[in-house]
Each structure stands twice: as C-alpha cells, then as structure tokens.
Design a protein around this motif. Sequence first.
Motif, PDB file in Angstrom:
ATOM      1  N   THR A 223       0.839  -1.187   0.000  1.00  0.00           N
ATOM      2  CA  THR A 223       0.000   0.000   0.000  1.00  0.00           C
ATOM      3  C   THR A 223       0.878   1.243   0.000  1.00  0.00           C
ATOM      4  OG1 THR A 223      -0.085  -0.036   2.413  1.00  0.00           O
ATOM      5  CG2 THR A 223      -1.868  -1.167   1.233  1.00  0.00           C
ATOM      6  N   ALA A 224       2.035   1.152  -0.639  1.00  0.00           N
ATOM      7  CA  ALA A 224       2.974   2.266  -0.687  1.00  0.00           C
ATOM      8  C   ALA A 224       2.337   3.463  -1.379  1.00  0.00           C
ATOM      9  CB  ALA A 224       4.242   1.843  -1.416  1.00  0.00           C
ATOM     10  N   GLN A 225       2.529   4.625  -0.812  1.00  0.00           N
ATOM     11  CA  GLN A 225       1.968   5.852  -1.351  1.00  0.00           C
ATOM     12  C   GLN A 225       3.011   6.725  -2.032  1.00  0.00           C
ATOM     13  OE1 GLN A 225      -1.445   6.626  -1.088  1.00  0.00           O
ATOM     14  NE2 GLN A 225      -1.514   4.507  -0.434  1.00  0.00           N
ATOM     15  N   ASN A 226       4.270   6.588  -1.639  1.00  0.00           N
ATOM     16  CA  ASN A 226       5.304   7.511  -2.093  1.00  0.00           C
ATOM     17  C   ASN A 226       6.473   6.842  -2.808  1.00  0.00           C
ATOM     18  OD1 ASN A 226       4.390  10.177  -0.892  1.00  0.00           O
ATOM     19  ND2 ASN A 226       4.257   8.805   0.859  1.00  0.00           N
ATOM     20  N   THR A 227       6.466   5.542  -2.910  1.00  0.00           N
ATOM     21  CA  THR A 227       7.540   4.823  -3.593  1.00  0.00           C
ATOM     22  C   THR A 227       6.973   4.108  -4.812  1.00  0.00           C
ATOM     23  OG1 THR A 227       7.228   2.970  -2.070  1.00  0.00           O
ATOM     24  CG2 THR A 227       9.000   4.519  -1.558  1.00  0.00           C
ATOM     25  N   LEU A 228       7.813   3.940  -5.804  1.00  0.00           N
ATOM     26  CA  LEU A 228       7.401   3.331  -7.061  1.00  0.00           C
ATOM     27  C   LEU A 228       8.331   2.186  -7.435  1.00  0.00           C
ATOM     28  CD1 LEU A 228       6.848   6.612  -9.145  1.00  0.00           C
ATOM     29  CD2 LEU A 228       5.109   5.271  -7.929  1.00  0.00           C
ATOM     30  N   SER A 229       7.941   1.460  -8.461  1.00  0.00           N
ATOM     31  CA  SER A 229       8.753   0.397  -9.022  1.00  0.00           C
ATOM     32  C   SER A 229       8.826   0.618 -10.528  1.00  0.00           C
ATOM     33  CB  SER A 229       8.128  -0.957  -8.706  1.00  0.00           C
ATOM     34  OG  SER A 229       8.937  -2.003  -9.181  1.00  0.00           O
ATOM     35  N   LEU A 230       9.985   0.408 -11.105  1.00  0.00           N
ATOM     36  CA  LEU A 230      10.154   0.544 -12.544  1.00  0.00           C
ATOM     37  C   LEU A 230       9.474  -0.632 -13.226  1.00  0.00           C
ATOM     38  CD1 LEU A 230      11.636   2.451 -14.564  1.00  0.00           C
ATOM     39  CD2 LEU A 230      13.537   0.838 -14.478  1.00  0.00           C
TER      40      LEU A 230
END
Length: 163
Positions: free
Chosen positions: A16-23
């Motif tokens: 449920t990450a709000q501020n991190t992403l994955s390529l």
Amino acid sequence: MKCFLIFLLVSVTTLTAQNTLSLPEGETSPPATIAQIEWMTGHWKGKAFGGITEEIWSPPAAGTMMFVFRLISDNEIGFYELGHVRELAGSLIFELKHFGADLKGWEEKDEVQRFKFIKAEENRLYFEGFTFERISDQEINIYGLIGNEDGSAEEMKFNYKRT
C-alpha cells in the motif's frame, strides 16, 4: 534484526505504498543527471527506528554524490550505511551498503543494494523503492520500502532537518 533493517526491492503491487514506485518490467531508466539531486547536499538529522538518524551528503563531483548514514539508539550505534547516487548510462542509480556498529558489512563482499532511477518531478526523485523529496532548503523526506523478516515490506518516511 539485520533482515528487518535491510532495504529490499519488493513489487509495489503487493503493498500500500503511497510515495515509492517500481520501474515497470522491461523499462529502462530515463535520462537524468546528478545535478537533479544536488539539493540533497548537506548534513541532515531526523528520528526513526527508535533513535536519531543522520545523513551527510557530499556535493556533486565526478558524476556522483556520496552519503553516510548512521542510526543512534540509547547512545549506541545501531548501524551505518555508505552509498551514493551516481550517473550511469545517461541516467542515475542509487547504491548502498550496510555496516554494523563494528563496521562489519551486512551484504556479501561484492554485493551492493541497487535502486534504478524511475522519474523526476519538481520536488521529488523516484528510485525503485525510494523517493527523495525536497520540502524546503531546510527539510527533506526520504521514503523507503523497509523489508521485514517475514518477507513483507512497508513504506517508511524519514523526515530530516538540515543541521
């Protein structure tokens, strides 16, 4: 304890990450230069992991910015990190290694934690599992996915003030 603190790359779809992403799989990092994160230069302090956290970032030189991190809890060193953001293949990469209070490395000798650059916004730089956010010249946030011993991960916010 080590496993809890080591930053892991985890699929964002299970979080449920709000501020991190994955390529996205198969995509490469977009063009970027070290000048885009120059605002991290300086000495920063905050609170996390039940103690005082501290990061010192060097000014850019030779296409890189190095940093050191330490955690102090109950007047003892919890752990250190040494790393850098560097230019690589026309983009950026965030790399680090962890060390115990005795400077014994957590990762294997040749192992480095690597986080590919995803994108830049006006006040944020996104790497896989990490986001650097400039609040002002005196305050920053770093969001990171923190791995737990059970294999899950949670997003943690590190708020820092310039010292």
